[in-house]
Design a protein around this motif. Structure first.
Motif, short mmCIF file in Angstrom:
data_model
loop_
_atom_site.label_atom_id
_atom_site.label_comp_id
_atom_site.label_asym_id
_atom_site.label_seq_id
_atom_site.Cartn_x
_atom_site.Cartn_y
_atom_site.Cartn_z
N ARG A 34 0.84 -1.20 0.00
CA ARG A 34 0.00 0.00 0.00
C ARG A 34 0.88 1.26 0.00
O ARG A 34 0.61 2.21 -0.74
N TYR A 35 1.91 1.26 0.81
CA TYR A 35 2.84 2.39 0.90
C TYR A 35 3.45 2.69 -0.46
O TYR A 35 3.48 3.86 -0.91
N LEU A 36 3.87 1.67 -1.16
CA LEU A 36 4.47 1.88 -2.47
C LEU A 36 3.43 2.35 -3.49
O LEU A 36 3.69 3.28 -4.26
N ALA A 52 7.63 -2.23 -16.02
CA ALA A 52 8.80 -3.06 -15.70
C ALA A 52 9.91 -2.22 -15.07
O ALA A 52 10.60 -2.66 -14.14
N LYS A 53 10.07 -1.00 -15.55
CA LYS A 53 11.07 -0.11 -14.98
C LYS A 53 10.70 0.27 -13.54
O LYS A 53 11.56 0.35 -12.65
N LEU A 54 9.41 0.45 -13.31
CA LEU A 54 8.95 0.80 -11.97
C LEU A 54 9.14 -0.38 -11.01
O LEU A 54 9.52 -0.17 -9.85
N GLU A 55 8.92 -1.60 -11.48
CA GLU A 55 9.14 -2.77 -10.63
C GLU A 55 10.58 -2.81 -10.12
O GLU A 55 10.83 -3.11 -8.94
N LYS A 56 11.50 -2.49 -10.98
CA LYS A 56 12.91 -2.46 -10.58
C LYS A 56 13.18 -1.30 -9.62
O LYS A 56 13.90 -1.45 -8.63
N ALA A 57 12.55 -0.17 -9.87
CA ALA A 57 12.78 1.01 -9.02
C ALA A 57 12.27 0.80 -7.60
O ALA A 57 12.87 1.30 -6.64
N ARG A 93 12.41 -1.77 -5.75
CA ARG A 93 13.43 -2.47 -4.95
C ARG A 93 14.56 -1.53 -4.55
O ARG A 93 15.28 -1.79 -3.58
N GLU A 94 14.72 -0.44 -5.31
CA GLU A 94 15.82 0.49 -5.02
C GLU A 94 15.48 1.48 -3.92
O GLU A 94 16.35 1.93 -3.18
N VAL A 95 14.19 1.82 -3.77
CA VAL A 95 13.82 2.89 -2.84
C VAL A 95 13.49 2.37 -1.44
O VAL A 95 13.41 3.15 -0.49
N THR A 125 13.23 10.01 -8.98
CA THR A 125 14.64 9.89 -9.35
C THR A 125 14.94 8.50 -9.90
O THR A 125 15.64 8.37 -10.91
N ALA A 126 14.39 7.47 -9.25
CA ALA A 126 14.69 6.10 -9.65
C ALA A 126 14.18 5.77 -11.04
O ALA A 126 14.78 4.96 -11.76
N VAL A 127 13.07 6.38 -11.46
CA VAL A 127 12.52 6.10 -12.79
C VAL A 127 12.88 7.16 -13.79
O VAL A 127 12.48 7.12 -14.98
#
Length: 400
Positions: free
Chosen positions: A292-294, A336-341, A343-345, A396-398
């Motif tokens: 939910r937070y994400l 797909a780019k957001l899925e990776k991002a 995990r980074e944040v 920033t991540a995306v």
């Protein structure tokens, strides 16, 4: 193509609903471990609780598994449960905080389950169970929640506040209540209430359904956006007539039976796991909060107007097995780019979630009624998953 004009319905239940009484008691036990554990020398990371409650006519049974200080005794747990029932408002012959009988069947957590969490070591504990969890956010309300469930909750919360004040016409209402709101959507946006259902316990046997409607209608109109109640709105207030016998005396209650009420009212998927009574090593709870937070931060960052996020875990494994993002055709970034991002944040290990959202606290009883989502973050750490403090990091991540 997605439909743009339709009706959608969600329901809520009050804190005095039998199932919610049980959720409250179970979460009071979780809070007791996090409140008292550190006082008796326990590291909060090592505390465990999975408590289930059953309530029926003047009887409560509590079962489950725990790990923590011996000072959290059966007598203390019974006392906490009585105080919760008292706060809800039950002082009736069939269910009374002072006269109800209790049976406490809590025992030590299984060593086989504990090793799944503990074996990964102090740095990155494993998930307390396998499962899938979903988070959702949309622009239908300022709180980024679906409108039907948000307003169904608000109606009951406002009525409960008025009832518990002991003043005004709502003072004759009882703790047990249900609401249901059917919302009309035009061009994909909520525009009005077409059907309103409100069933509420009342303490005066002489009151009719029309009498109850006169009491509750002003609260319902005030809870909904201006103009949502119109000549086209159909009302169903106490449609069966008299509702005096309520709570666990009228129908048995059980922890975890209102999982759709607890989340998004059916507007988004649910992984199937209940929240109440579980400490945050159980990803049924903590990872659903993280999802939910994400999702809320994705929408708040204007990366999409709607977002559904799924997380998947295996017992004893730290990292999520998979992350899935669906922006429902409203996205302004590649999914797909957001899925990776994502995990980074934030670390999506159980320990990472507990650390980031500060979940090792006695913050859970307050979540047991009126929804776990769409409520403001508390100053003392409750509802931390409702913050939108990841917006800048996500952009920033995306590269937005």
């Amino acid at each position: 193509m997605a439909r743009s004009n339709y009706l959608f319905t969600s329901e809520s239940v009050s804190e005095g609903h039998p199932d919610k009484v049980c959720d409250r008691i179970s979460d009071e036990i979780v809070d007791a471990f996090f409140r008292l554990g550190p006082e008796y020398g326990w590291n909060p990371w090592h505390l465990r609780c999975a408590a289930e409650t059953l309530a029926t006519t003047n009887r409560v049974v509590i079962a489950g598994e725990t790990r923590g200080p011996a000072q959290i005794t059966k007598d203390l747990i019974v006392h906490l449960a009585r105080m919760a029932i008292r706060d809800i408002g039950y002082e009736q012959d069939g269910f009374h905080w002072d006269t109800a009988e209790f049976e406490v069947l809590l025992h030590a957590q299984s060593a086989d389950i504990a090793q799944g969490v503990d074996a990964a070591g102090n740095k990155d504990e494993g998930a307390g169970d396998q499962g899938i969890m979903f988070g959702y956010a949309c622009r239908e309300t300022p709180e980024l929640m679906p409108a039907p469930i948000y307003y169904a909750h608000k109606i009951l919360e406002d009525l409960a506040r008025a009832r518990k004040s002991g003043k005004g016409p709502a003072a004759v209402l009882g703790p047990d209540a249900k609401s249901q709101v059917t919302v009309a959507y035009e061009n994909g946006k909520p525009v009005g209430a077409r059907q309103i259902v409100l069933s509420t316990q009342h303490l005066d046997e002489a009151l009719s359904s029309s009498d109850i409607r006169k009491i509750v209608e002003p609260f319902i109109v005030a809870a909904l956006p201006a103009g949502w109640v119109s000549a086209d709105t159909v009302w169903h207030v106490n449609p069966t007539g008299k509702f005096v016998i309520g709570g666990p005396d009228g129908d048995s209650g059980l922890t975890g039976r209102k999982i759709i009420v607890d989340t998004y009212g059916g507007a988004a998927p649910h992984g199937g796991g209940a929240f109440s009574g579980k400490d945050p090593t159980k990803v049924d709870r903590s990872a659903a909060y993280a999802a939910r937070y994400l999702a809320k931060n994705v929408v708040a960052a204007d990366l999409a107007d709607r977002a559904t996020i799924q997380l998947a875990y295996a017992i004893g494994v730290s990292e999520p097995l998979a992350i899935y993002v669906d922006l429902h055709g409203t996205g302004r970034v590649d999914e797909a780019k957001l899925e990776k991002a994502l995990r980074e944040v934030i670390s999506l290990t159980p320990r990472g979630i507990r650390t980031h959202l500060d979940l090792n606290k006695p913050i859970y009883a307050r979540t047991s009624a009126y929804g776990h989502f769409g409520r403001p973050a508390d100053a003392d750490g409750g509802f931390s998953w409702e913050k939108t403090d990841l917006v800048a990091a996500l952009k920033t991540a995306v590269g937005a």
